[in-house]
Write a protein that holds these residues in place. Structure first.
Motif, mmCIF file in Angstrom:
data_model
loop_
_atom_site.group_PDB
_atom_site.id
_atom_site.type_symbol
_atom_site.label_atom_id
_atom_site.label_comp_id
_atom_site.label_asym_id
_atom_site.label_seq_id
_atom_site.Cartn_x
_atom_site.Cartn_y
_atom_site.Cartn_z
ATOM 1 N N ILE A 8 0.772 -1.067 -0.146
ATOM 2 C CA ILE A 8 0.169 -0.023 -0.229
ATOM 3 C C ILE A 8 1.011 1.071 0.029
ATOM 4 C CG2 ILE A 8 -2.096 1.130 1.206
ATOM 5 C CD1 ILE A 8 -2.476 -1.411 2.552
ATOM 6 N N ASP A 9 0.557 2.100 -0.799
ATOM 7 C CA ASP A 9 0.956 3.770 -1.026
ATOM 8 C C ASP A 9 0.523 4.498 0.228
ATOM 9 O OD1 ASP A 9 2.036 5.842 -2.333
ATOM 10 O OD2 ASP A 9 0.189 6.305 -2.529
ATOM 11 N N LEU A 10 1.685 5.413 0.469
ATOM 12 C CA LEU A 10 1.395 6.239 1.716
ATOM 13 C C LEU A 10 0.557 7.283 1.433
ATOM 14 C CD1 LEU A 10 1.674 6.914 4.764
ATOM 15 C CD2 LEU A 10 3.781 7.479 4.440
ATOM 16 N N ASP A 11 1.359 8.463 0.882
ATOM 17 C CA ASP A 11 0.599 9.849 0.475
ATOM 18 C C ASP A 11 -0.334 9.708 -0.474
ATOM 19 O OD1 ASP A 11 2.390 11.105 2.217
ATOM 20 O OD2 ASP A 11 3.954 11.364 0.633
ATOM 21 N N GLY A 12 -1.552 10.135 -0.274
ATOM 22 C CA GLY A 12 -2.683 10.055 -1.128
ATOM 23 C C GLY A 12 -3.247 9.079 -0.981
ATOM 24 N N LYS A 48 6.559 11.792 -6.775
ATOM 25 C CA LYS A 48 7.976 11.010 -7.236
ATOM 26 C C LYS A 48 9.125 11.295 -6.210
ATOM 27 C CE LYS A 48 7.367 10.257 -12.260
ATOM 28 N NZ LYS A 48 6.054 10.443 -12.736
ATOM 29 N N GLY A 49 8.837 11.573 -4.761
ATOM 30 C CA GLY A 49 9.725 11.714 -3.878
ATOM 31 C C GLY A 49 9.891 13.206 -3.553
ATOM 32 N N ILE A 50 10.635 13.272 -2.646
ATOM 33 C CA ILE A 50 10.865 14.617 -2.014
ATOM 34 C C ILE A 50 11.682 15.513 -2.709
ATOM 35 C CG2 ILE A 50 12.135 15.777 -0.138
ATOM 36 C CD1 ILE A 50 10.663 13.613 1.580
ATOM 37 N N VAL A 114 4.638 0.578 0.609
ATOM 38 C CA VAL A 114 5.552 0.959 -0.108
ATOM 39 C C VAL A 114 5.367 2.636 -0.999
ATOM 40 C CG1 VAL A 114 6.743 0.110 -2.313
ATOM 41 C CG2 VAL A 114 5.807 -1.268 -1.005
ATOM 42 N N THR A 115 6.291 3.277 -0.217
ATOM 43 C CA THR A 115 6.030 4.725 -0.450
ATOM 44 C C THR A 115 7.289 5.410 -1.160
ATOM 45 O OG1 THR A 115 5.853 7.000 0.469
ATOM 46 C CG2 THR A 115 6.678 5.158 1.854
ATOM 47 N N ASN A 116 7.195 6.259 -1.979
ATOM 48 C CA ASN A 116 8.460 7.148 -2.426
ATOM 49 C C ASN A 116 8.893 8.351 -1.451
ATOM 50 O OD1 ASN A 116 8.534 5.846 -4.627
ATOM 51 N ND2 ASN A 116 7.535 7.399 -6.028
ATOM 52 N N LYS A 117 8.246 8.424 -0.068
ATOM 53 C CA LYS A 117 8.586 9.313 0.999
ATOM 54 C C LYS A 117 9.776 8.575 1.499
ATOM 55 C CE LYS A 117 5.675 11.703 4.128
ATOM 56 N NZ LYS A 117 5.193 12.491 3.081
HETATM 57 O O1 LIG Z 1 6.860 11.317 -1.605
HETATM 58 C C1 LIG Z 1 6.235 11.061 -2.564
HETATM 59 O O2 LIG Z 1 6.394 12.013 -3.618
HETATM 60 C C2 LIG Z 1 4.841 10.352 -2.632
HETATM 61 O O3 LIG Z 1 4.726 9.644 -1.616
HETATM 62 P P1 LIG Z 1 4.031 8.200 -1.882
HETATM 63 O O4 LIG Z 1 4.546 7.253 -2.949
HETATM 64 O O5 LIG Z 1 3.711 7.628 -0.453
HETATM 65 O O6 LIG Z 1 2.676 8.822 -2.640
#
Ligand SMILES: O=C(O)COP(=O)(O)O
Ligand SMILES: [Mg+2]
Length: 223
Positions: A8-12, A48-50, A114-117
């Motif tokens: 599961i994704d985190l942000d959004g 796409k991350g910070i 599994v997040t890009n954060k």
């Molecule tokens: O850090 C981001 O750009 C997005 O994070 P996410 O992968 O949890 O949506």
């Protein structure tokens, strides 16, 4: 289809983190002598991350044109300082997430974030929101060499959970999640309330668009 693991994704997807991300992004712009941007504009830069968010916020554009290294490094130091101060303060867990995660656990599913954060922000946010206890593993944006849309963090999460991609599902909110899941060879469910870089999720080719995490738990129970 036998599903044993849910990534599961985190942000959004789990957490609406835009208020804090936008606060830090605008604090960065102000310190650099720039005017602030609307929260909805900054929301379209997330995914796409910070490092990407910082570049897009300075450019005030999605096109992500590379910044001179000294400008980027200064901006990054400012963003990180502000985001550490506010991470989690105004972020909220979306409706249905807690019940959905409980229902997935009750079905005996293994769960991963599994997040890009970056990990330095992911773990405090999951702890502060009380979500961390649901997850068997957490893969952040800097855990593996590559981030979503590359499949590497998803394959790494599958390995940690002990199930192959064929027996796993990804639940997310953006094109980065869809591309990563499809490259990893797993079905993907999309929740429509998050941030898809400013585009409608209806344009994404996915296994299902489901309105909440409780709906996703129901979908999994029906497989
Ligand atoms: O850090 C981001 O750009 C997005 O994070 P996410 O992968 O949890 O949506
Ligand atoms: Mg997301």
């Amino acid at each position: 289809m036998t599903i044993n693991a849910v990534l599961i994704d985190l942000d959004g997807t789990l957490v609406d983190s835009i208020p804090d991300l936008a606060h830090a992004a605008n604090a960065m712009r102000l310190e650099l002598g720039m005017h602030t941007l609307g929260q909805d504009v900054i929301a379209s830069f997330v995914g796409k991350g910070i490092d990407n968010l910082i570049t897009r916020t300075i450019n005030a554009s999605l096109d992500n044109e590379e910044l001179p290294p000294e400008v980027f490094n200064q901006a990054r130091e400012i963003f990180v300082r502000h985001y550490h101060l506010v991470n989690g303060d105004a972020s909220t867990v979306y409706p249905g997430v807690i019940d959905g995660l409980k229902a997935m656990k009750a079905q005996g599913l293994k769960l991963a974030v599994v997040t890009n954060k970056a990990e330095a922000f992911t773990l405090p946010l999951l702890t502060q929101t009380g979500l961390i206890g649901f997850f068997d593993t957490v893969v952040s944006g800097d855990t593996c060499a590559r981030k979503k849309p590359h499949p590497e963090p998803l394959l790494y999460a599958c390995e940690k959970l002990g199930y192959p991609p064929e027996n796993s599902v990804f639940i997310g909110d953006s094109i980065n999640d869809v591309q990563a899941a499809q490259a990893a060879g797993m079905p993907v469910l999309i929740l429509p309330y998050g941030y898809n870089e400013g585009n409608s999720v209806q344009t994404l080719k996915v296994d299902a668009i489901i309105d909440s995490m409780t709906g996703a738990a129901q979908w999994l129970a029906n497989q």
